[in-house]
Enzyme design. Structure first.
Site, PDB file in Angstrom:
ATOM      1  N   LEU A   1      -1.360  29.344  -5.778  1.00  0.00           N
ATOM      2  CA  LEU A   1      -2.729  28.728  -6.486  1.00  0.00           C
ATOM      3  C   LEU A   1      -4.284  29.188  -5.713  1.00  0.00           C
ATOM      4  O   LEU A   1      -5.436  29.325  -6.174  1.00  0.00           O
ATOM      5  CB  LEU A   1      -2.785  27.590  -7.289  1.00  0.00           C
ATOM      6  CG  LEU A   1      -1.606  26.904  -7.562  1.00  0.00           C
ATOM      7  CD1 LEU A   1      -1.881  25.833  -8.508  1.00  0.00           C
ATOM      8  CD2 LEU A   1      -1.333  27.942  -9.704  1.00  0.00           C
ATOM      9  N   LYS A   2      -3.615  29.417  -3.745  1.00  0.00           N
ATOM     10  CA  LYS A   2      -5.087  30.055  -3.337  1.00  0.00           C
ATOM     11  C   LYS A   2      -5.948  28.820  -3.686  1.00  0.00           C
ATOM     12  O   LYS A   2      -7.384  28.960  -4.073  1.00  0.00           O
ATOM     13  CB  LYS A   2      -5.259  31.300  -3.842  1.00  0.00           C
ATOM     14  CG  LYS A   2      -4.552  31.880  -2.882  1.00  0.00           C
ATOM     15  CD  LYS A   2      -4.691  33.348  -4.198  1.00  0.00           C
ATOM     16  CE  LYS A   2      -3.973  35.058  -3.873  1.00  0.00           C
ATOM     17  NZ  LYS A   2      -2.781  34.643  -4.323  1.00  0.00           N
TER      18      LYS A   2
ATOM     19  N   TYR B   1      -9.366  26.522  -3.749  1.00  0.00           N
ATOM     20  CA  TYR B   1     -10.750  26.870  -2.376  1.00  0.00           C
ATOM     21  C   TYR B   1     -11.504  25.767  -3.442  1.00  0.00           C
ATOM     22  O   TYR B   1     -11.435  26.168  -4.273  1.00  0.00           O
ATOM     23  CB  TYR B   1     -11.013  27.938  -3.138  1.00  0.00           C
ATOM     24  CG  TYR B   1     -12.430  28.155  -2.484  1.00  0.00           C
ATOM     25  CD1 TYR B   1     -12.500  29.494  -1.332  1.00  0.00           C
ATOM     26  CD2 TYR B   1     -13.215  27.926  -2.787  1.00  0.00           C
ATOM     27  CE1 TYR B   1     -13.408  29.967  -1.077  1.00  0.00           C
ATOM     28  CE2 TYR B   1     -14.554  28.393  -2.259  1.00  0.00           C
ATOM     29  CZ  TYR B   1     -15.423  29.225  -1.115  1.00  0.00           C
ATOM     30  OH  TYR B   1     -16.215  29.462  -0.285  1.00  0.00           O
TER      31      TYR B   1
ATOM     32  N   ILE C   1     -14.123  21.514  -2.331  1.00  0.00           N
ATOM     33  CA  ILE C   1     -14.760  20.959  -1.555  1.00  0.00           C
ATOM     34  C   ILE C   1     -13.329  20.443  -1.049  1.00  0.00           C
ATOM     35  O   ILE C   1     -12.497  19.588  -1.723  1.00  0.00           O
ATOM     36  CB  ILE C   1     -15.782  19.681  -1.749  1.00  0.00           C
ATOM     37  CG1 ILE C   1     -15.145  18.943  -2.628  1.00  0.00           C
ATOM     38  CG2 ILE C   1     -16.616  20.531  -2.662  1.00  0.00           C
ATOM     39  CD1 ILE C   1     -16.117  18.165  -3.654  1.00  0.00           C
TER      40      ILE C   1
ATOM     41  N   ASN D   1     -12.541  17.162  -0.304  1.00  0.00           N
ATOM     42  CA  ASN D   1     -11.819  15.838  -1.074  1.00  0.00           C
ATOM     43  C   ASN D   1     -10.669  16.819  -2.149  1.00  0.00           C
ATOM     44  O   ASN D   1      -9.816  16.050  -2.368  1.00  0.00           O
ATOM     45  CB  ASN D   1     -12.539  15.164  -0.476  1.00  0.00           C
ATOM     46  CG  ASN D   1     -11.687  13.709  -1.504  1.00  0.00           C
ATOM     47  OD1 ASN D   1     -10.903  13.252  -0.922  1.00  0.00           O
ATOM     48  ND2 ASN D   1     -12.500  13.900  -3.558  1.00  0.00           N
TER      49      ASN D   1
ATOM     50  N   ARG E   1       4.819  47.883  -1.086  1.00  0.00           N
ATOM     51  CA  ARG E   1       5.580  49.466  -2.015  1.00  0.00           C
ATOM     52  C   ARG E   1       6.735  49.129  -1.264  1.00  0.00           C
ATOM     53  O   ARG E   1       7.012  50.121  -0.457  1.00  0.00           O
ATOM     54  CB  ARG E   1       5.030  49.930  -2.275  1.00  0.00           C
ATOM     55  CG  ARG E   1       3.428  49.576  -2.898  1.00  0.00           C
ATOM     56  CD  ARG E   1       3.790  49.044  -4.574  1.00  0.00           C
ATOM     57  NE  ARG E   1       3.123  48.321  -4.879  1.00  0.00           N
ATOM     58  CZ  ARG E   1       2.476  47.033  -5.125  1.00  0.00           C
ATOM     59  NH1 ARG E   1       3.772  46.186  -4.769  1.00  0.00           N
ATOM     60  NH2 ARG E   1       1.938  46.964  -6.093  1.00  0.00           N
TER      61      ARG E   1
ATOM     62  N   GLN F   1      -3.854  47.213  -5.380  1.00  0.00           N
ATOM     63  CA  GLN F   1      -3.277  47.276  -3.939  1.00  0.00           C
ATOM     64  C   GLN F   1      -4.095  48.071  -3.686  1.00  0.00           C
ATOM     65  O   GLN F   1      -4.153  49.386  -3.319  1.00  0.00           O
ATOM     66  CB  GLN F   1      -2.287  46.844  -3.654  1.00  0.00           C
ATOM     67  CG  GLN F   1      -0.939  45.699  -4.433  1.00  0.00           C
ATOM     68  CD  GLN F   1      -1.810  44.586  -3.622  1.00  0.00           C
ATOM     69  OE1 GLN F   1      -2.832  44.077  -3.488  1.00  0.00           O
ATOM     70  NE2 GLN F   1      -1.149  43.433  -3.796  1.00  0.00           N
TER      71      GLN F   1
END
Ligand code: C5P
Length: 228
Positions: free
Chosen positions: A60-61, A63, A65, A67, A179, A188
């Protein structure tokens, strides 16, 4: 080296069918935005029900603040279903450190990785945002990640060795943009095959379209595993 299969198909039904086909293999499954936004935690439960030994990477990457990132990391860890998740290194040292502090005492906490440079960036598009080359900035991100107590990074195969040299051999590198047998690259930009990933001490390769777009995904997975 471990294989992580991206479950990026348009329905949970299709993703579960793919997972079922590979359930006897020692593989990780990557659940990303598409599946998680649509199918949620229940989908993770369905995967573990198919085979409790499946390892799940929740891509889910995060990103935000510090907290808010730590809150999300705590919720993910408390599922007890996720073996690895990721954040963006560009969220900063403070955010990564806060995440690790928050989950450090959770029993069997998931591994945490930080994204350095997305494999869909070429140097020009990366420079336009970060004003530094991928190779320079990826090392800086990796050092920040390592110093924050995070377990490893998401990077391209081309940075894997340098990142380990600048951090530790045990620092995990997970590389998308693979690949395996010269398939189409799609969006990509920095792609590589399995021998190159091996030479560069990659710990996890992530493969999506070359598996799920094939008419016989099970065979592709078998062939990849034989080669790694
Ligand atoms: O289909 P393909 O093999 O290109 O899939 C790669 C997968 O890895 C996708 O699910 C994509 O979201 C993910 N990913 C990536 N680059 C990153 C991090 C994750 O391609 N830096």
């Amino acid at each position: 080296m471990k294989l992580c299969i991206s479950l990026d198909l348009p329905s949970s039904h299709e993703n579960l069918a793919l997972a079922k086909e590979v359930k006897d293999f020692d593989v990780w499954l990557k659940v990303g935005f598409r599946s998680y936004i649509r199918d949620g935690k229940e989908f993770l439960e369905d995967l573990k029900a198919l085979n409790p030994n499946f390892k799940i990477f929740l891509d889910l990457k995060l990103y935000d603040i510090p907290n808010t990132m730590a809150d999300a990391a705590e919720e993910i860890s408390n599922f007890g279903l996720v073996d690895m998740f990721n954040v963006h290194a560009s969220a900063g040292v403070d955010a990564m450190h806060t995440v690790m502090q928050r989950i450090k005492d959770i029993p069997n906490r998931p591994l945490v990785l930080a994204v350095t440079a997305l494999t869909s960036f070429d140097n020009a598009s990366f420079m336009a945002i970060y004003n530094e080359t991928i190779s320079t900035k990826a090392i800086k991100f990796a050092k920040d990640t390592f110093n924050s107590g995070v377990d490893g990074v998401v990077c391209s195969v081309f940075e894997s060795l340098d990142i380990k040299k600048n951090t530790s051999d045990n620092f995990i590198t997970l590389c998308p943009g693979i690949r395996p047998f010269g398939e189409e690259v799609g969006d990509q930009k920095r792609v590589a095959d399995i021998p190159f990933a091996k030479e560069n001490s990659v710990d996890f390769i992530v493969v999506g379209r070359p598996i799920y777009k094939d008419t016989n995904p099970k065979d592709v997975v078998k062939k990849i595993l034989e080669n790694i």
